[in-house]
Scaffold this active site. Structure first.
Site, short mmCIF file in Angstrom:
data_model
loop_
_atom_site.label_atom_id
_atom_site.label_comp_id
_atom_site.label_asym_id
_atom_site.label_seq_id
_atom_site.Cartn_x
_atom_site.Cartn_y
_atom_site.Cartn_z
N GLU A 277 0.70 -0.88 -0.41
CA GLU A 277 -0.17 0.28 -0.52
C GLU A 277 0.56 1.23 0.16
O GLU A 277 0.13 2.42 -0.85
CB GLU A 277 -0.83 0.14 0.85
CG GLU A 277 -1.78 0.84 1.33
CD GLU A 277 -3.05 1.13 2.04
OE1 GLU A 277 -4.68 0.62 1.94
OE2 GLU A 277 -2.26 0.39 2.92
N HIS A 303 7.33 -27.20 1.61
CA HIS A 303 7.12 -28.41 1.12
C HIS A 303 6.00 -27.65 0.33
O HIS A 303 4.83 -28.30 -0.58
CB HIS A 303 6.14 -28.85 1.81
CG HIS A 303 7.43 -29.39 3.54
ND1 HIS A 303 7.49 -30.25 2.70
CD2 HIS A 303 7.40 -29.05 3.91
CE1 HIS A 303 8.59 -31.13 4.02
NE2 HIS A 303 8.70 -30.09 4.80
N LYS A 411 -12.85 2.93 -2.32
CA LYS A 411 -14.06 3.23 -1.19
C LYS A 411 -14.86 4.58 -2.10
O LYS A 411 -15.78 4.46 -1.42
CB LYS A 411 -13.45 4.30 -0.57
CG LYS A 411 -12.48 2.84 0.67
CD LYS A 411 -11.64 4.16 1.70
CE LYS A 411 -10.52 3.31 2.96
NZ LYS A 411 -9.66 4.27 3.28
#
Length: 442
Positions: A277, A303, A411
């Site tokens: 960000e 793994h 937003k």
């Protein structure tokens, strides 16, 4: 104590690595004006997290007093916040066992999660900390509304079960505080959420759990005093930024944070927000820049993801984190011969070093952070170190590391679609974009 071993990032040890001259170029870049520019931004509050350590120090007695006297009979603490209001709390909560009291999190607005949590908590012994500096974060306010309604339905006093952490003067939560008398702690107005953990945002839940918040703050304050000047490697924050960005300039667009400790895995998630960000931006020349952070965990991801790190594209720099001494280590003596005299922590760190050398054999670069123990002091230092490295990297990239225009766009579209009058132009823009699409859907 926190140290950085970057031997396996250097060309002398790994042919694809960086050179001492390339690091010195960064040092000269800061000597010739970037450091002075960065320091001026610390001093004027643009990079507020250093100054705000003083604010945290001032709030510390009130935080401790509130937790000791007002929350003495509470067993559960719910952090209601998202992004920077949430991730730092999880880092501290996961790192330390504390006193056994529980911390829960309401971040996303997924109905099943919210309903399940509220149905299963003993609400009479639960406090909810609503964290939003702006007082307008839609997810946080939605969760607040549900929490408040649930408390009212059970006739539980809001002043006992709600707590606000927000801007000291403005915003919706300040209006509610004045109307309803909700206990409130403050976030300095200039401090961005992803830089806010070393203050009331992170300290209230930590104090509730019995984590030593004074030691967290002391570690951060020590880092703030130590990370000064342009000399590499003396300034570890500049060094870390320089290593990461010199790898970025060599095409390593992915920055993997891989602690060999489950207790530090959430730090990688916090770092992911901080780095992404802050630095994924359009620079001063109009170029799109940024290095994608990734959270990984040793030994679990040996793994899975390590196969890609070894033999996939050479587009990653990997930061291992080693805890040198584990207080609660376990002996492995038993029927398996090669485990005789070994411990579980020893196995963990042996696998870390084995992975480092396997990567070196494939000409892949890494570095290693070491902490002597996983203590509050070391974690406070480490969090400040990464915040400092992030803004230093922002200076190097030519971006503003404390804004987030890409986040704000989403937003604003959300507010428009929800019907907020001041965002109706964004609603119309969204509809126009939506109508211009040619749909491909099955």
């Amino acid at each position: 104590m926190v140290s950085i071993d970057y031997s396996l990032s250097m060309q002398e040890n790994v042919p694809t690595g960086i050179t001492p001259d390339e690091l010195q170029q960064v040092s000269r870049q800061f000597e010739q004006g970037l450091y002075q520019q960065m320091e001026s931004r610390f001093k004027d509050g643009t990079y507020a997290f250093r100054q705000c350590l003083s604010d945290a120090r001032e709030q510390l007695p009130a935080i401790k007093d509130y937790v000791a006297h007002q929350l003495a009979d509470m067993q559960n603490f719910v952090v209601v916040g998202i992004g920077g209001s949430n991730l730092g709390n999880i880092v501290l909560d996961t790192a330390f066992a504390g006193n056994g009291r529980k911390i829960y999190y309401l971040d996303n607005v997924e109905p099943h999660k919210v309903k399940h949590l509220l149905q299963n908590l003993d609400l009479k012994r639960t406090v909810f900390n609503i964290i939003t500096k702006s007082g307008s974060t839609s997810e946080t306010l939605a969760n607040y509304l549900v929490v408040r309604r649930t408390l009212e339905e059970q006739r539980l006093p809001l002043q006992r079960h709600l707590l606000f952490t927000t801007d000291p003067k403005k915003g919706y939560l300040q209006q509610l505080r004045q109307r309803d008398g909700i206990p409130t702690f403050t976030i300095p107005p200039q401090l961005g959420g992803r830089f806010s953990v070393l203050g009331a945002v992170g300290f209230l839940s930590s104090a509730f759990k019995g984590i030593d918040i004074n030691q967290l703050l002391l570690g951060a304050e020590s880092a703030a005093q130590e990370l000064q000047g342009t000399e590499l490697p003396r300034n570890k924050g500049l060094l870390l930024a320089a290593i990461y960005l010199q790898h970025y300039r060599k095409g390593r667009n992915i920055n993997v944070f891989m602690p060999y400790s489950d207790r530090l895995y959430p730090f990688g998630l916090w770092f992911r927000q901080l780095w992404a960000e802050s630095l994924g931006k359009i620079d001063q020349h109009g170029q799109k820049v940024g290095q994608t952070p990734e959270a990984s965990l040793g030994t679990v991801d040996q793994h899975s993801q390590v196969q890609l790190y070894m033999e996939g594209p050479d587009d990653k720099v990997i930061t291992f984190v080693k805890v040198c001494h584990h207080d609660d280590d376990i002996a492995l003596d038993g029927e398996i011969d090669y485990f005789q005299g070994q411990t579980m922590a020893g196995l963990l760190n042996t696998q870390l070093h084995a992975t480092e050398m396997s990567l070196k054999k494939q000409k892949r670069c890494s570095l290693r952070l070491e902490v002597d123990t996983l203590s509050e002091w070391n974690l406070g230092y480490l969090m400040y170190l990464y915040m400092y490295a992030t803004v230093a990297a922002g200076e190097m990239l030519g971006v503003n590391p404390v804004d987030q225009p890409g986040v704000e766009e989403g937003k604003q579209f959300t507010y428009g679609l929800l019907g907020r009058p001041e965002y109706q132009d964004k609603k119309h823009e969204y509809r126009h974009l939506q109508q211009s699409l040619r749909n491909y859907c099955v």
